[in-house]
Design a protein around this motif. Sequence first.
Motif, mmCIF file in Angstrom:
data_model
loop_
_atom_site.group_PDB
_atom_site.id
_atom_site.type_symbol
_atom_site.label_atom_id
_atom_site.label_comp_id
_atom_site.label_asym_id
_atom_site.label_seq_id
_atom_site.Cartn_x
_atom_site.Cartn_y
_atom_site.Cartn_z
ATOM 1 N N HIS A 24 3.681 5.814 18.904
ATOM 2 C CA HIS A 24 3.096 6.183 17.783
ATOM 3 C C HIS A 24 4.222 4.804 16.224
ATOM 4 N N LEU A 25 4.761 4.194 17.031
ATOM 5 C CA LEU A 25 5.665 2.727 16.405
ATOM 6 C C LEU A 25 4.241 2.193 16.548
ATOM 7 N N LYS A 26 3.577 1.681 17.061
ATOM 8 C CA LYS A 26 2.746 0.835 16.708
ATOM 9 C C LYS A 26 2.039 1.396 16.083
ATOM 10 N N ARG A 27 1.053 2.773 16.348
ATOM 11 C CA ARG A 27 0.575 2.830 15.114
ATOM 12 C C ARG A 27 0.532 2.962 13.367
ATOM 13 N N ALA A 28 1.714 3.076 13.224
ATOM 14 C CA ALA A 28 2.529 3.430 12.248
ATOM 15 C C ALA A 28 2.173 1.770 11.528
ATOM 16 N N GLU A 29 2.798 1.229 12.679
ATOM 17 C CA GLU A 29 2.634 -0.480 12.530
ATOM 18 C C GLU A 29 1.175 -1.048 11.747
ATOM 19 N N GLN A 30 0.285 -0.267 12.215
ATOM 20 C CA GLN A 30 -1.303 -0.743 12.329
ATOM 21 C C GLN A 30 -1.642 0.214 11.056
ATOM 22 N N TYR B 257 -0.012 1.162 8.379
ATOM 23 C CA TYR B 257 0.775 1.251 7.126
ATOM 24 C C TYR B 257 1.270 -0.744 7.164
ATOM 25 N N GLY B 258 1.650 -1.738 8.112
ATOM 26 C CA GLY B 258 1.422 -3.177 8.050
ATOM 27 C C GLY B 258 3.379 -3.231 8.116
ATOM 28 N N VAL B 259 3.495 -1.901 8.270
ATOM 29 C CA VAL B 259 5.413 -2.083 8.090
ATOM 30 C C VAL B 259 5.256 -2.537 9.839
ATOM 31 N N SER B 260 6.451 -3.281 10.446
ATOM 32 C CA SER B 260 7.139 -3.991 10.948
ATOM 33 C C SER B 260 7.882 -2.797 11.920
ATOM 34 N N ALA B 261 7.192 -2.801 13.430
ATOM 35 C CA ALA B 261 8.113 -0.942 14.005
ATOM 36 C C ALA B 261 9.450 -1.112 13.884
ATOM 37 N N GLU B 262 9.754 -2.525 14.011
ATOM 38 C CA GLU B 262 12.203 -2.919 14.145
ATOM 39 C C GLU B 262 12.139 -1.935 12.627
ATOM 40 N N TYR B 263 11.812 -2.059 12.097
ATOM 41 C CA TYR B 263 12.017 -2.007 10.714
ATOM 42 C C TYR B 263 12.340 0.094 10.097
ATOM 43 N N ILE B 264 11.369 0.360 10.897
ATOM 44 C CA ILE B 264 11.293 2.306 10.939
ATOM 45 C C ILE B 264 12.201 2.229 12.473
ATOM 46 N N VAL B 265 12.084 1.672 12.860
ATOM 47 C CA VAL B 265 13.102 1.736 14.030
ATOM 48 C C VAL B 265 14.987 2.021 13.587
ATOM 49 N N ILE C 245 8.433 7.032 6.844
ATOM 50 C CA ILE C 245 9.390 6.217 7.234
ATOM 51 C C ILE C 245 7.891 5.140 6.845
ATOM 52 N N ALA C 246 7.161 5.049 7.499
ATOM 53 C CA ALA C 246 6.546 3.272 6.700
ATOM 54 C C ALA C 246 5.629 3.724 5.546
ATOM 55 N N ASN C 247 5.258 5.027 5.347
ATOM 56 C CA ASN C 247 4.868 4.859 4.679
ATOM 57 C C ASN C 247 5.447 4.497 3.025
ATOM 58 N N TYR C 248 6.678 5.337 3.377
ATOM 59 C CA TYR C 248 7.376 4.846 1.934
ATOM 60 C C TYR C 248 8.126 3.150 1.463
ATOM 61 N N PHE C 249 7.969 1.831 3.028
ATOM 62 C CA PHE C 249 7.936 0.834 2.930
ATOM 63 C C PHE C 249 6.553 0.165 2.103
ATOM 64 N N ALA C 250 5.599 0.788 2.904
ATOM 65 C CA ALA C 250 4.419 0.321 2.136
ATOM 66 C C ALA C 250 3.936 0.656 1.155
ATOM 67 N N LYS C 251 4.781 1.827 -0.038
ATOM 68 C CA LYS C 251 4.457 2.101 -1.399
ATOM 69 C C LYS C 251 5.430 1.360 -1.899
ATOM 70 N N HIS C 252 6.446 0.986 -1.458
ATOM 71 C CA HIS C 252 7.621 -0.221 -2.720
ATOM 72 C C HIS C 252 7.486 -1.720 -2.194
ATOM 73 N N GLY C 253 6.067 -1.488 -1.808
ATOM 74 C CA GLY C 253 6.073 -2.716 -1.462
ATOM 75 C C GLY C 253 6.195 -4.083 -0.282
ATOM 76 N N TRP C 254 6.604 -3.368 0.959
ATOM 77 C CA TRP C 254 6.442 -3.865 2.168
ATOM 78 C C TRP C 254 4.993 -5.014 1.786
ATOM 79 N N GLN C 255 5.623 -6.356 2.730
ATOM 80 C CA GLN C 255 4.943 -7.149 3.058
ATOM 81 C C GLN C 255 4.014 -7.715 4.386
ATOM 82 N N ARG C 256 3.056 -6.826 4.588
ATOM 83 C CA ARG C 256 3.226 -7.235 6.141
ATOM 84 C C ARG C 256 3.346 -8.883 6.385
ATOM 85 N N GLY C 257 3.850 -8.437 7.639
ATOM 86 C CA GLY C 257 4.516 -10.076 7.906
ATOM 87 C C GLY C 257 5.358 -10.981 7.150
ATOM 88 N N GLY C 258 5.438 -10.466 6.302
ATOM 89 C CA GLY C 258 7.111 -11.027 5.878
ATOM 90 C C GLY C 258 7.987 -11.136 6.116
#
Length: 385
Positions: A160-166, A168-176, A276-289
């Motif tokens: 599920h973390l991998k799917r969220a990362e794919q 929303y572009g949010v690194s799985a470790e930060y969701i955790v 949580i991934a959606n929250y970060f994505a909508k607040h401007g998280w940059q994939r791989g940043g």
Amino acid sequence: MRLFRDLCTYSAVAVLALGLGACSQTPQKTERDDGVSTVKPKQPIAKQHGKKGSNETPQSVSYGGRGVGNYSAAALSGDFAGNPQLIAFIENLAASNGFDRNYLYGVFSQVRNRDDVARLWAQTSNDPGSPKGWFAYRDRFVNAANVQRGVEFWRQYGAHLKRAEQTYGVSAEYIVGIMGVETRWGRILGKHRVIDALVTSAITNQRRSNFFFKELKNYMLMTRSERMDPLAPKGSFAGAMGYGQFMPSSFHAFAVDFDGDGIRDLWNPVDAIGSIANYFAKHGWQRGGVVAVPARVGSDAYASMPDGFKVKYTASSLAARGIVPQYGNGSGTAYLLALSTVPGGYKEPWIGYNNFYTITRYNHSNYYAMAVHLLSQGIRGRVGK
């Protein structure tokens, strides 16, 4: 998420009581009940009350204007009997949002006035690092036991973390990491019935009364749309909910049904991961940043410079002052982070970037965002790439 900006001024209480995820924009996740281990439900909250389109709905449950549960009363009784603010709220909710008036009076007659919630709001300390500084704050969250728990959570929910990362572009470790700081991966979800916390806060916290009545409205709309008994969910003393400690307004803005069962349930770890991934994505998280890196400084002049997530620099302007990342080549907006190890003592220098700022949208605190970052990196290091 959040994740309730003004509530972040209560972060000393929140850290000793931290729960929330998320202070977020609407978020609001930060206040929690630290040290209170709650028993995790055997199944997510919403599923305990039946889900949309299923045959699991108990016979005592009804939907529509009456919401979930056999609640009915002609007038407001109980701890808040006759309270004009709550009566006005009920009447407005019935008139503007299609709730059955008697249903609402029945629900709110069961609500309890929580003296402990009122006492928490009466506390005035507002320094999240007080009194021992950054190291003490960091060690509360970033330690071997929490890293191990985070690794275990990742191994259980890795797909599920991998799917969220794919997605929303949010690194799985930060969701955790967010879940770890907020609720220790569901171990500390809060001891208060959410409706009790919200009503008590709305009535007793006069400075934030309007805010909490809005959250209470959003909460009632959530329980209706997601088929929850409004007296069942538990959360923080501020009304923050689930693994990520979203306030009800953040639920409506950012929660997602990530397991596809037709219910957005913040007490369900899979839905929480996606939310949580959606929250970060909508607040401007940059994939791989980059999030943050330790800084190399040429002198101690940085310690007197304006710092923190509210002060913008550029990588080049910091470099011109002898402040450069110890590794990597940061670019764009940068944030000087001078983390006080003890009051009046040495300040540990870091440089934060866009994704660090995004974490502060969850909780408006430099210490919080850095704790999430370090915990996330510790977990990622154990899980591997």
